[in-house]
Scaffold this motif. Structure first.
Motif, PDB file in Angstrom:
ATOM      1  N   TYR A  73     -11.091  -6.419   9.591  1.00  0.00           N
ATOM      2  CA  TYR A  73     -10.040  -6.999  11.622  1.00  0.00           C
ATOM      3  C   TYR A  73     -10.685  -7.202  12.033  1.00  0.00           C
ATOM      4  O   TYR A  73     -10.593  -7.687  12.754  1.00  0.00           O
ATOM      5  CB  TYR A  73      -8.832  -5.579  11.373  1.00  0.00           C
ATOM      6  N   GLN A  74     -11.525  -6.135  12.571  1.00  0.00           N
ATOM      7  CA  GLN A  74     -11.966  -6.165  13.698  1.00  0.00           C
ATOM      8  C   GLN A  74     -12.764  -7.005  13.401  1.00  0.00           C
ATOM      9  O   GLN A  74     -14.285  -7.913  14.170  1.00  0.00           O
ATOM     10  CB  GLN A  74     -12.468  -5.152  13.990  1.00  0.00           C
TER      11      GLN A  74
ATOM     12  N   THR B  83     -12.026  -1.995   9.630  1.00  0.00           N
ATOM     13  CA  THR B  83     -12.296  -2.220  10.438  1.00  0.00           C
ATOM     14  C   THR B  83     -13.378  -3.530  10.552  1.00  0.00           C
ATOM     15  O   THR B  83     -13.588  -3.565  11.428  1.00  0.00           O
ATOM     16  CB  THR B  83     -12.954  -1.215  11.220  1.00  0.00           C
TER      17      THR B  83
ATOM     18  N   ARG C  31      -3.144   5.389  17.269  1.00  0.00           N
ATOM     19  CA  ARG C  31      -2.460   4.301  16.613  1.00  0.00           C
ATOM     20  C   ARG C  31      -1.238   3.673  17.234  1.00  0.00           C
ATOM     21  O   ARG C  31      -1.216   2.559  17.490  1.00  0.00           O
ATOM     22  CB  ARG C  31      -1.518   5.298  15.265  1.00  0.00           C
TER      23      ARG C  31
ATOM     24  N   LYS D 272       0.789  -1.073   0.074  1.00  0.00           N
ATOM     25  CA  LYS D 272      -0.377   0.303   0.369  1.00  0.00           C
ATOM     26  C   LYS D 272       0.708   1.286  -0.101  1.00  0.00           C
ATOM     27  O   LYS D 272       0.406   2.110  -1.005  1.00  0.00           O
ATOM     28  CB  LYS D 272      -0.777  -0.311   1.401  1.00  0.00           C
TER      29      LYS D 272
ATOM     30  N   ARG E 275     -10.538   7.413  14.688  1.00  0.00           N
ATOM     31  CA  ARG E 275     -11.150   7.755  12.700  1.00  0.00           C
ATOM     32  C   ARG E 275     -12.001   9.167  13.305  1.00  0.00           C
ATOM     33  O   ARG E 275     -11.889  10.206  11.619  1.00  0.00           O
ATOM     34  CB  ARG E 275     -12.517   6.702  12.885  1.00  0.00           C
TER      35      ARG E 275
ATOM     36  N   MET F  16      -9.803   2.679  17.560  1.00  0.00           N
ATOM     37  CA  MET F  16      -9.959   2.930  16.125  1.00  0.00           C
ATOM     38  C   MET F  16     -11.020   3.755  14.990  1.00  0.00           C
ATOM     39  O   MET F  16     -10.670   4.479  14.819  1.00  0.00           O
ATOM     40  CB  MET F  16     -10.208   1.649  15.405  1.00  0.00           C
TER      41      MET F  16
ATOM     42  N   ARG G 116      -5.965   2.674   4.446  1.00  0.00           N
ATOM     43  CA  ARG G 116      -7.070   2.251   5.118  1.00  0.00           C
ATOM     44  C   ARG G 116      -8.568   3.400   5.312  1.00  0.00           C
ATOM     45  O   ARG G 116      -7.583   4.388   5.888  1.00  0.00           O
ATOM     46  CB  ARG G 116      -6.152   1.437   5.990  1.00  0.00           C
TER      47      ARG G 116
HETATM   48  P1  TMP Z   1      -0.615  -0.749   8.753  1.00  0.00           P
HETATM   49  O1  TMP Z   1       0.442  -1.412   8.985  1.00  0.00           O
HETATM   50  O2  TMP Z   1      -1.337  -0.981   7.067  1.00  0.00           O
HETATM   51  O3  TMP Z   1      -0.370   1.393   8.806  1.00  0.00           O
HETATM   52  O4  TMP Z   1      -1.994  -0.636   9.810  1.00  0.00           O
HETATM   53  C1  TMP Z   1      -1.988  -1.159  10.991  1.00  0.00           C
HETATM   54  C2  TMP Z   1      -2.585  -1.940  11.526  1.00  0.00           C
HETATM   55  O5  TMP Z   1      -3.807  -1.757  12.159  1.00  0.00           O
HETATM   56  C3  TMP Z   1      -2.857  -2.972  10.568  1.00  0.00           C
HETATM   57  O6  TMP Z   1      -2.112  -4.251  10.917  1.00  0.00           O
HETATM   58  C4  TMP Z   1      -4.749  -3.044  10.222  1.00  0.00           C
HETATM   59  C5  TMP Z   1      -4.960  -2.615  11.427  1.00  0.00           C
HETATM   60  N1  TMP Z   1      -5.879  -1.577  11.522  1.00  0.00           N
HETATM   61  C6  TMP Z   1      -7.361  -2.438  12.001  1.00  0.00           C
HETATM   62  O7  TMP Z   1      -6.743  -3.424  12.076  1.00  0.00           O
HETATM   63  N2  TMP Z   1      -8.779  -1.548  11.489  1.00  0.00           N
HETATM   64  C7  TMP Z   1      -8.391  -0.496  11.440  1.00  0.00           C
HETATM   65  O8  TMP Z   1      -9.360   0.020  11.221  1.00  0.00           O
HETATM   66  C8  TMP Z   1      -7.776  -0.435  10.444  1.00  0.00           C
HETATM   67  C9  TMP Z   1      -7.333   1.067  10.389  1.00  0.00           C
HETATM   68  C10 TMP Z   1      -6.091  -0.382  10.516  1.00  0.00           C
END
Ligand code: TMP
Length: 207
Positions: free
Chosen positions: A105-106, A102, A51, A17, A75, A71, A97
């Motif tokens: 991942y969640q 969300t 973060r 990305k 946001r 998260m 992202r």
């Molecule tokens: P990145 O490595 O792409 O910067 O993203 C950070 C980590 O955060 C990645 O493992 C995915 C996670 N993430 C979530 O779990 N939920 C979310 O809503 C976002 C935006 C990122």
């Protein structure tokens, strides 16, 4: 003034990305767009602090509900301070992202209830969605292998393979359900192959 374009880039670990965000920023600027490039979780001073809490691999005890709320807290701050004002000024926002992450991942990875995510999404930005979402898709093992060469594993990257399989599937399900907004990009090739697909899609979708 017309609201600016909102583009998000999504994908699993090691999808490339960051490289594509850089390329796309340069490409859009060369076509006269004023571009704000940002990321989630993060993008403002406070959201970057959230973060750091979310990614720190010392925080193994962080529970799924707290993770989900953090998260959306990040946001909310990001939308308020950066995204909405930039779109209001007619600028193009390119976000590494957004809420689809969300859902993946969640929702997929952690298997949190969809109703909970939908409720928070509605509360935080119900009226605002990206105009275009580029999903960089690739086999999980290939992505994790690339990511492990790049940096130390963060808290998410400690998860087992099956977690990332669920993340990938949730992204693909979401792309199928929202086909007008999403473009699925095959991210398994080299940089030039991936970029060529992105350039074609953005040209076609955003004119
Ligand atoms: P990145 O490595 O792409 O910067 O993203 C950070 C980590 O955060 C990645 O493992 C995915 C996670 N993430 C979530 O779990 N939920 C979310 O809503 C976002 C935006 C990122």
């Amino acid at each position: 003034m017309m609201r600016g374009r909102f583009i998000s880039i999504e994908g699993g670990e090691g999808a490339g990305k960051s490289t594509m965000v850089e390329r796309l920023t340069t490409w859009l600027e060369s076509r006269g767009h004023r571009v704000i490039t940002t990321r989630e979780p993060g993008g403002t001073v406070l959201a970057e602090k959230i973060r750091a809490i979310l990614l720190n691999d010392d925080h193994a005890e962080l529970c799924s509900q707290a993770e989900l709320l953090l998260m959306f807290a990040a946001r909310a701050q990001h939308l308020e301070e950066l995204i909405r004002p930039a779109l209001g000024r007619g600028e193009t926002v390119l976000c590494d992202r957004f809420t689809d992450a969300t859902w993946a991942y969640q929702g997929g990875g952690r298997q949190m209830p969809a109703a909970l995510i939908a409720g928070l999404e509605e509360m935080v930005h119900g009226d605002l969605q990206p105009d275009l979402t580029l999903l960089l898709d690739l086999p999980v093992e290939l992505g994790l292998e690339r990511a492990s060469r790049r940096s130390e594993a963060d808290r998410f990257e400690q998860e087992p393979l099956r977690f990332f399989e669920r993340v990938r599937q949730a992204y693909l399900d979401r792309a199928a359900a929202k086909a007008r907004r999403f473009a699925v990009i095959d991210a398994s090739g080299d940089i030039e192959q991936v970029w060529a697909q992105i350039e074609a899609v953005v040209e076609r979708r955003l004119g």
